[in-house]
Design a protein around this motif. Structure first.
Motif, PDB file in Angstrom:
ATOM      1  N   SER A  81      35.605   1.809  12.715  1.00 29.92           N
ATOM      2  CA  SER A  81      34.714   2.903  13.517  1.00 29.92           C
ATOM      3  C   SER A  81      34.633   4.096  12.621  1.00 29.92           C
ATOM      4  O   SER A  81      33.669   4.999  12.775  1.00 29.92           O
ATOM      5  N   GLN A  82      35.567   4.097  11.464  1.00 27.32           N
ATOM      6  CA  GLN A  82      35.591   5.269  10.721  1.00 27.32           C
ATOM      7  C   GLN A  82      34.899   5.165   9.480  1.00 27.32           C
ATOM      8  O   GLN A  82      34.639   4.088   8.891  1.00 27.32           O
ATOM      9  N   ASP A  83      33.960   5.980   9.092  1.00 30.33           N
ATOM     10  CA  ASP A  83      33.346   6.243   7.921  1.00 30.33           C
ATOM     11  C   ASP A  83      34.343   6.311   6.764  1.00 30.33           C
ATOM     12  O   ASP A  83      35.405   6.580   6.823  1.00 30.33           O
ATOM     13  N   SER A  84      33.872   5.780   5.658  1.00 28.63           N
ATOM     14  CA  SER A  84      34.628   5.956   4.392  1.00 28.63           C
ATOM     15  C   SER A  84      34.950   7.420   4.039  1.00 28.63           C
ATOM     16  O   SER A  84      34.126   8.271   4.270  1.00 28.63           O
ATOM     17  N   LYS A  85      35.981   7.487   3.190  1.00 27.99           N
ATOM     18  CA  LYS A  85      36.456   8.854   2.838  1.00 27.99           C
ATOM     19  C   LYS A  85      36.395   9.162   1.341  1.00 27.99           C
ATOM     20  O   LYS A  85      36.612   8.291   0.510  1.00 27.99           O
ATOM     21  N   VAL A  86      35.611  10.153   0.821  1.00 28.70           N
ATOM     22  CA  VAL A  86      35.413  10.470  -0.564  1.00 28.70           C
ATOM     23  C   VAL A  86      36.886  11.138  -0.995  1.00 28.70           C
ATOM     24  O   VAL A  86      37.359  11.963  -0.516  1.00 28.70           O
ATOM     25  N   VAL A  87      37.367  10.515  -2.131  1.00 27.88           N
ATOM     26  CA  VAL A  87      38.765  10.849  -2.579  1.00 27.88           C
ATOM     27  C   VAL A  87      38.632  11.372  -4.126  1.00 27.88           C
ATOM     28  O   VAL A  87      39.628  11.671  -4.777  1.00 27.88           O
ATOM     29  N   GLY A  88      37.171  11.158  -4.596  1.00 28.69           N
ATOM     30  CA  GLY A  88      37.305  11.583  -6.074  1.00 28.69           C
ATOM     31  C   GLY A  88      35.759  11.676  -6.443  1.00 28.69           C
ATOM     32  O   GLY A  88      34.837  11.095  -5.880  1.00 28.69           O
ATOM     33  N   PHE A  89      35.749  12.042  -7.837  1.00 27.84           N
ATOM     34  CA  PHE A  89      34.340  12.235  -8.398  1.00 27.84           C
ATOM     35  C   PHE A  89      34.210  12.694  -9.672  1.00 27.84           C
ATOM     36  O   PHE A  89      35.138  13.262 -10.134  1.00 27.84           O
ATOM     37  N   ALA A  90      33.076  12.200 -10.197  1.00 28.77           N
ATOM     38  CA  ALA A  90      32.980  12.868 -11.744  1.00 28.77           C
ATOM     39  C   ALA A  90      31.328  13.177 -11.669  1.00 28.77           C
ATOM     40  O   ALA A  90      30.654  12.610 -11.106  1.00 28.77           O
ATOM     41  N   MET A  91      30.975  14.606 -12.020  1.00 33.47           N
ATOM     42  CA  MET A  91      29.858  14.948 -12.182  1.00 33.47           C
ATOM     43  C   MET A  91      29.524  14.832 -13.804  1.00 33.47           C
ATOM     44  O   MET A  91      30.440  15.389 -14.638  1.00 33.47           O
ATOM     45  N   TYR A  92      28.243  14.584 -14.158  1.00 35.49           N
ATOM     46  CA  TYR A  92      27.987  14.171 -15.682  1.00 35.49           C
ATOM     47  C   TYR A  92      26.522  14.359 -15.768  1.00 35.49           C
ATOM     48  O   TYR A  92      25.715  14.486 -14.819  1.00 35.49           O
ATOM     49  N   TYR A  93      26.145  14.872 -17.072  1.00 37.90           N
ATOM     50  CA  TYR A  93      24.680  14.710 -17.575  1.00 37.90           C
ATOM     51  C   TYR A  93      24.813  14.452 -18.821  1.00 37.90           C
ATOM     52  O   TYR A  93      25.777  14.204 -19.904  1.00 37.90           O
ATOM     53  N   PHE A  94      23.590  14.099 -19.473  1.00 39.07           N
ATOM     54  CA  PHE A  94      23.287  13.689 -20.864  1.00 39.07           C
ATOM     55  C   PHE A  94      23.011  14.961 -21.517  1.00 39.07           C
ATOM     56  O   PHE A  94      21.986  15.910 -21.317  1.00 39.07           O
ATOM     57  N   THR A  95      23.492  15.010 -22.942  1.00 32.84           N
ATOM     58  CA  THR A  95      23.055  16.142 -23.848  1.00 32.84           C
ATOM     59  C   THR A  95      22.585  15.367 -25.282  1.00 32.84           C
ATOM     60  O   THR A  95      22.742  14.180 -25.261  1.00 32.84           O
ATOM     61  N   TYR A  96      22.221  16.290 -26.247  1.00 33.97           N
ATOM     62  CA  TYR A  96      21.837  15.586 -27.451  1.00 33.97           C
ATOM     63  C   TYR A  96      22.252  16.444 -28.515  1.00 33.97           C
ATOM     64  O   TYR A  96      22.123  17.515 -28.690  1.00 33.97           O
ATOM     65  N   ASP A  97      22.961  15.890 -29.571  1.00 34.29           N
ATOM     66  CA  ASP A  97      23.467  16.513 -30.669  1.00 34.29           C
ATOM     67  C   ASP A  97      22.607  16.135 -32.059  1.00 34.29           C
ATOM     68  O   ASP A  97      22.244  14.633 -32.410  1.00 34.29           O
ATOM     69  N   PRO A  98      21.939  16.694 -32.540  1.00 34.01           N
ATOM     70  CA  PRO A  98      20.924  16.589 -33.558  1.00 34.01           C
ATOM     71  C   PRO A  98      21.756  15.573 -34.848  1.00 34.01           C
ATOM     72  O   PRO A  98      21.351  15.206 -35.807  1.00 34.01           O
ATOM     73  N   TRP A  99      23.182  15.674 -34.926  1.00 30.63           N
ATOM     74  CA  TRP A  99      24.092  15.100 -35.727  1.00 30.63           C
ATOM     75  C   TRP A  99      24.212  13.786 -35.489  1.00 30.63           C
ATOM     76  O   TRP A  99      24.557  12.984 -36.409  1.00 30.63           O
ATOM     77  N   VAL A 100      24.733  13.472 -34.166  1.00 33.91           N
ATOM     78  CA  VAL A 100      25.112  12.163 -33.753  1.00 33.91           C
ATOM     79  C   VAL A 100      24.327  11.473 -32.979  1.00 33.91           C
ATOM     80  O   VAL A 100      24.389  10.345 -32.464  1.00 33.91           O
ATOM     81  N   GLY A 101      23.287  12.211 -32.176  1.00 39.17           N
ATOM     82  CA  GLY A 101      22.552  11.759 -31.034  1.00 39.17           C
ATOM     83  C   GLY A 101      23.128  11.883 -29.594  1.00 39.17           C
ATOM     84  O   GLY A 101      23.452  12.960 -29.294  1.00 39.17           O
ATOM     85  N   LYS A 102      22.772  10.971 -28.757  1.00 41.58           N
ATOM     86  CA  LYS A 102      23.119  11.185 -27.170  1.00 41.58           C
ATOM     87  C   LYS A 102      24.508  11.351 -27.171  1.00 41.58           C
ATOM     88  O   LYS A 102      25.461  10.443 -27.613  1.00 41.58           O
TER      89      LYS A 102
END
Length: 143
Positions: free
Chosen positions: A36-57
């Motif tokens: 009857s109980q909902d799941s519990k959040v115990v961890g996370f990772a927040m991310y996004y993409f960047t771009y480096d003109p020398w090496v790419g994504k």
């Protein structure tokens, strides 16, 4: 460091789940104590993409956290595995992130997995323009 957060919940939701998300998340959950109980959040990772003109994504890991009671169970390793898989599948050339100099536990955690300290190896330094500096630079000057 909750007292340093200035972002509102509404801004966080709009920025991550609005029409043009600025970030993405991987969430780690465990089942509730009984059916009857909902799941519990115990961890996370927040991310996004960047771009480096020398090496790419690049995948940039902004935040990574697993609650103390759930550390040592492989949850963090699974989050990093999924981030790594995503980076490989989207043809990123690397994953970037910062770690506080005094966070030796995290530094060793990342080094055991092959992370390089670019501040020492390549001499990179992290800089920031705060909001007041941005406003000052964005305001036209009269000549």
């Amino acid at each position: 460091m909750e007292n340093q957060v200035t972002l509102t919940e509404q801004e966080l939701l709009e920025d991550g789940f609005g029409e043009t998300p600025f970030y993405h998340c991987i969430i780690a959950e465990v089942p509730g104590g009984d059916a009857s109980q909902d799941s519990k959040v115990v961890g996370f990772a927040m991310y996004y993409f960047t771009y480096d003109p020398w090496v790419g994504k690049q995948l940039y890991m902004e935040e990574f956290y697993v609650m103390d009671d759930f550390r040592g169970l492989g949850i963090g390793s699974e989050i990093l595995r999924r981030l790594s898989d995503l980076a490989v599948k989207t043809r990123c050339t690397g994953m970037m992130f910062v770690v506080a100099e005094n966070n030796e536990v995290s530094i060793q955690y990342y080094k055991r997995r092959g992370a390089e300290d670019l501040s020492q190896e390549e001499g990179w330094r992290l800089y920031r323009f705060d909001k007041s500096s941005l406003v000052k630079m964005a305001t036209p000057t009269e000549e």
